[in-house]
Motif scaffolding. Structure first.
Motif, PDB file in Angstrom:
ATOM      1  N   LEU A 158      -7.763   8.098   1.036  1.00 22.74           N
ATOM      2  CA  LEU A 158      -7.181   7.334   0.706  1.00 22.74           C
ATOM      3  C   LEU A 158      -7.838   7.479  -0.709  1.00 22.74           C
ATOM      4  O   LEU A 158      -7.821   8.837  -1.561  1.00 22.74           O
ATOM      5  N   VAL A 172     -12.913  -1.221   4.020  1.00 21.33           N
ATOM      6  CA  VAL A 172     -11.752  -0.878   3.181  1.00 21.33           C
ATOM      7  C   VAL A 172     -10.479  -0.014   3.927  1.00 21.33           C
ATOM      8  O   VAL A 172      -9.680  -0.331   4.048  1.00 21.33           O
ATOM      9  N   TRP A 214      -9.508  -2.023   6.120  1.00 20.93           N
ATOM     10  CA  TRP A 214      -8.104  -3.147   6.047  1.00 20.93           C
ATOM     11  C   TRP A 214      -6.427  -1.816   5.383  1.00 20.93           C
ATOM     12  O   TRP A 214      -5.827  -2.018   5.355  1.00 20.93           O
ATOM     13  N   VAL A 215      -6.661  -0.760   4.399  1.00 20.65           N
ATOM     14  CA  VAL A 215      -5.738   0.245   4.229  1.00 20.65           C
ATOM     15  C   VAL A 215      -4.838   0.290   5.367  1.00 20.65           C
ATOM     16  O   VAL A 215      -4.316   0.244   5.188  1.00 20.65           O
ATOM     17  N   LYS A 216      -5.694   1.273   6.800  1.00 20.39           N
ATOM     18  CA  LYS A 216      -4.831   1.392   7.370  1.00 20.39           C
ATOM     19  C   LYS A 216      -3.577   0.082   8.304  1.00 20.39           C
ATOM     20  O   LYS A 216      -2.977   0.584   8.519  1.00 20.39           O
ATOM     21  N   PRO A 234      -4.097  -2.704  -4.642  1.00 18.46           N
ATOM     22  CA  PRO A 234      -4.109  -3.255  -3.698  1.00 18.46           C
ATOM     23  C   PRO A 234      -4.931  -3.882  -2.872  1.00 18.46           C
ATOM     24  O   PRO A 234      -5.303  -5.207  -2.034  1.00 18.46           O
ATOM     25  N   PRO A 284      -8.698  -8.228  -2.210  1.00 22.83           N
ATOM     26  CA  PRO A 284      -7.325  -7.486  -1.836  1.00 22.83           C
ATOM     27  C   PRO A 284      -6.602  -7.983  -2.860  1.00 22.83           C
ATOM     28  O   PRO A 284      -6.524  -9.508  -2.781  1.00 22.83           O
ATOM     29  N   VAL A 306       0.930  -1.306  -0.327  1.00 23.83           N
ATOM     30  CA  VAL A 306      -0.525  -0.099  -0.258  1.00 23.83           C
ATOM     31  C   VAL A 306       1.017   1.480   0.012  1.00 23.83           C
ATOM     32  O   VAL A 306       0.864   1.906  -0.622  1.00 23.83           O
ATOM     33  N   GLU A 351      -3.052  -2.140   6.408  1.00 23.72           N
ATOM     34  CA  GLU A 351      -1.752  -2.079   6.239  1.00 23.72           C
ATOM     35  C   GLU A 351      -0.744  -1.615   6.183  1.00 23.72           C
ATOM     36  O   GLU A 351       0.581  -1.612   5.663  1.00 23.72           O
ATOM     37  N   LYS A 352      -1.472  -0.300   5.680  1.00 20.71           N
ATOM     38  CA  LYS A 352      -0.465   0.902   6.596  1.00 20.71           C
ATOM     39  C   LYS A 352       0.119   0.457   7.654  1.00 20.71           C
ATOM     40  O   LYS A 352       1.610   0.823   7.579  1.00 20.71           O
ATOM     41  N   HIS A 386      -4.790   3.483  -3.499  1.00 24.21           N
ATOM     42  CA  HIS A 386      -5.218   2.105  -2.911  1.00 24.21           C
ATOM     43  C   HIS A 386      -5.887   1.450  -3.200  1.00 24.21           C
ATOM     44  O   HIS A 386      -6.123  -0.012  -3.337  1.00 24.21           O
ATOM     45  N   VAL A 387      -7.148   1.658  -3.414  1.00 20.51           N
ATOM     46  CA  VAL A 387      -7.862   1.013  -3.913  1.00 20.51           C
ATOM     47  C   VAL A 387      -8.673   1.284  -5.668  1.00 20.51           C
ATOM     48  O   VAL A 387      -8.404   2.620  -5.963  1.00 20.51           O
TER      49      VAL A 387
END
Length: 581
Positions: free
Chosen positions: A509, A569, A572-574, A533, A552, A473, A576-577, A479-480
């Motif tokens: 995002l 989402v 999820w991104v948070k 991602p 993902p 990410v 992964e970061k 990201h999305v």
RNA sequence: CGGGACGUGGCUCAGCCCGGUAGAGCGCUUGGUUUGGGACCAAGAUGUCGCAGGUUCAAAUCCUGUCGUCCCGACCA
């Protein structure tokens, strides 16, 4: 951003001129396009990812206390002459002429420029330490550009230069950069490791390279799993014992070896001299002067070590087919295959010998007479060695010098290099300061490079599968990817896409809506090829159930209630970061 | 710089050996049928066969040169 409003020219087929997977994916995913060999145009997705890498580099440089500047790409060549590197760089330096025929250099690195700045701006010990960095284009006239961004004529590099008043201070600056590099590559999702390295043309006496393990890398790294010793093969040593002593014979004895010109042939019938009892004698031309180099018959000369130990700017093996070199073989009295250092070595020649031969006796070597060798040769008694050095190349399985466990060798991509320079540049370019006692002294420097474009490609080389790129990410262009399967403005899928876009964007995002009027298969394939991602799929089937599909890139597809999708989402991104923080 | 391979529509490639009217798939355009994993049908557009010479009645094909691309190497006696 909408897919139709940016430019993502994906390719269904693999371009013929890309050999390694990361290069193929750079092209297939529409990240870059080649202008000509070694020169690439960055398209929107490639540029976004590159900018992400550069941003991570800047954050960590800033955190480590380095100061960002920007130096000219066009450099006057007189500072290159002053540092002595105009000659040392040879043809790697791009040179251009202006209308007055004055010569300029296109920046391959900036030690000369920054040291000139330091010479002009600093005067007191109170002003240090200082560390300047920049992220900018570098030009190098590579012998052979290859593998896309891996070795290009023009590339993005972060270069930093530290200035200290003491050696201890310089080591502290070095360590800060070393630690920053470790964080940078980790944040890019890369499994990087540091290895001891040769300093090459940059100079100095202490350096580490940061390596990404990859079969397609251009470096061989020697490492020990037991004690963590790791070094570039250009620098690596091992704990191999010296050549076993024997009863020395009374004197070297000449014997006929007609037609025998290789180590292997001498090892066979009827001579049966094992390679480890032979001395291999090589003639090198180092800065125009002939040099004899001696290594054991079963060893390989390491040219990088040879260059480093002799300090030569240019060195090459002498070529008997080259008339200019032939005189050297004539001086010795024999052609390659029958060379030795016992007799006929001209007085002015240096004779370099590998440490493994120190004290060896009972050795066999060429007699400097075609068709003859000498046996019972003692290094100490019979050969005038002018310098002893570690000159051999380590091979897999040799005992580690630190812990005696077997060494391993693997290929790797060099993405960063840190150097302790000492006063190599500050002395010739007169970058000095007054110390507390009012004494003038040269600044102690370090320099630190990261290939930003190469790092980007390394991320792809390490993160991909059969379907395409798998971005971390931290580096992904977006990201999305939201993938509505119906794209008419009034369709429920598109309306939901826009609503999710607004919510995700508001949460910070970076989101791309694939609003192309394409069949689902095309859109799914492309989103996986480009490697976003996480993807949100919006189709009739799931919408009818009040759900969306979340996929993902490297995980399983799951259905989520429409009203929970954004939060899911974002979380999820948070997460992964956080893994890459 | 040395060695090897290759330059044919936007992309991937066939044709070249054995000279005789330039091909396929993908992509593109138009129309229709489709619509949850790189659709189908029909009609079309797109080629100085890298470039320059040469041989020949005739060259994508043979020869020479040149430019470009990719790979290996820059090294061991």
């Amino acid at each position: 951003m909408r897919w139709t409003q940016t430019f993502i020219p994906t390719l269904k087929e693999t371009p013929a001129d890309a050999e390694i997977v990361s290069h193929q994916l750079l092209l297939r995913a529409g990240l870059v396009r080649k202008l000509t060999g070694g020169l690439y145009t960055f398209l929107p997705m490639g540029l976004r990812a590159l900018t992400k890498v550069a941003a991570i580099v800047r954050e960590e440089m800033d955190r480590a206390g380095a100061i960002e500047v920007s130096m000219p790409l066009l450099q006057p060549t007189d500072i290159w002459h002053a540092s002595g590197r105009y000659e040392a760089m040879r043809d790697n330096l791009y040179k251009v002429k202006d209308r007055a025929q004055k010569e300029w250099a296109l920046c391959p690195t900036a030690e000369e420029v920054i040291t000139t700045l330091a010479a002009n701006e600093f005067s007191s010990y109170k002003q240090f330490p200082k560390n300047f960095y920049q992220v900018g284009t570098k030009f190098r006239d590579e012998i052979r550009p290859r593998f896309g961004l891996m070795r290009a004529k023009e590339f993005l590099m972060k270069d930093a230069y530290s200035f200290d008043t003491t050696d201890a201070g310089a080591m502290a600056s070095y360590q800060k950069m070393y630690d920053a590099y470790t964080r940078i590559f980790a944040r890019c999702g890369l499994r990087a490791f540091a290895v001891e390295a040769d300093t090459g043309i940059i100079g100095g006496n202490h350096s580490h390279e940061f390596m990404i393990p990859a079969e397609t890398g251009e470096n061989d790294v020697v490492y020990c799993e037991a004690c963590n010793y790791a070094a570039n093969i250009e620098k690596a040593t091992s704990g191999l014992p010296k050549t076993a002593p024997r009863d020395p014979g009374p004197a070297p004895e000449k014997f006929a070896t007609p037609g025998v010109v290789t180590i292997e042939a001498l090892a066979k019938d009827p001579y049966k001299v094992p390679a480890n009892r032979q001395i291999k004698t090589l003639v090198f031309i180092a800065d125009s002067k002939p040099v004899l180099v001696l290594v054991r018959g079963d060893d390989q000369l390491n040219e990088a070590k040879f260059m480093a130990k002799t300090g030569a700017i240019e060195a090459r093996p002498a070529d008997a087919k080259n008339p200019a070199d032939l005189v050297h073989f004539t001086a010795l009295g024999a052609m390659p295959g029958s060379l030795g250092a016992v007799r006929n070595v001209p007085a002015g020649w240096k004779v370099l010998a590998d440490e493994r031969l120190r004290g060896a006796n009972g050795m066999t070597t060429g007699a400097n007479e075609d068709g003859f060798h000498l046996r019972d040769v003692s290094m100490d008694r019979d050969i005038r060695v002018t310098e002893w050095h570690d000159l051999r190349t380590v091979t897999v399985g040799e005992p580690c010098a630190k812990c005696a466990k077997p060494l391993k060798i693997r290929r790797a991509i060099e993405v960063g290099h840190v150097f302790k320079l000492g006063t190599k540049y500050s002395v010739p370019l007169n970058a000095t300061f007054l110390d507390e006692a009012g004494q003038r002294a040269p600044l102690v420097m370090g320099c630190y490079g990261i290939g930003v474009t190469r790092t980007l490609q390394a991320v792809i080389e390490q993160g991909n599968d059969k379907d395409g790129i798998i971005w971390p990410v931290s580096v992904a262009p977006y990201h999305v990817c939201i993938t509505p399967l119906a794209v008419a403005a009034e369709s429920p899928a598109m309306k939901l896409a826009e609503q999710l876009y607004a919510e995700l964007t508001a949460a910070g995002l970076e989101v791309l809506i694939d609003d192309r009027d394409e069949r689902p298969g095309v859109k799914f394939k492309d989103s996986e090829l480009v490697g976003f991602p996480i993807r949100i799929g919006l189709g009739e089937k799931s919408l009818a159930k009040g759900e969306v599909e979340i996929k993902p890139r490297s995980g399983a597809l799951r259905s989520v209630k429409t009203e929970d999708a954004a939060a899911d989402v974002i979380a999820w991104v948070k997460a992964e970061k956080a893994k890459l923080a």
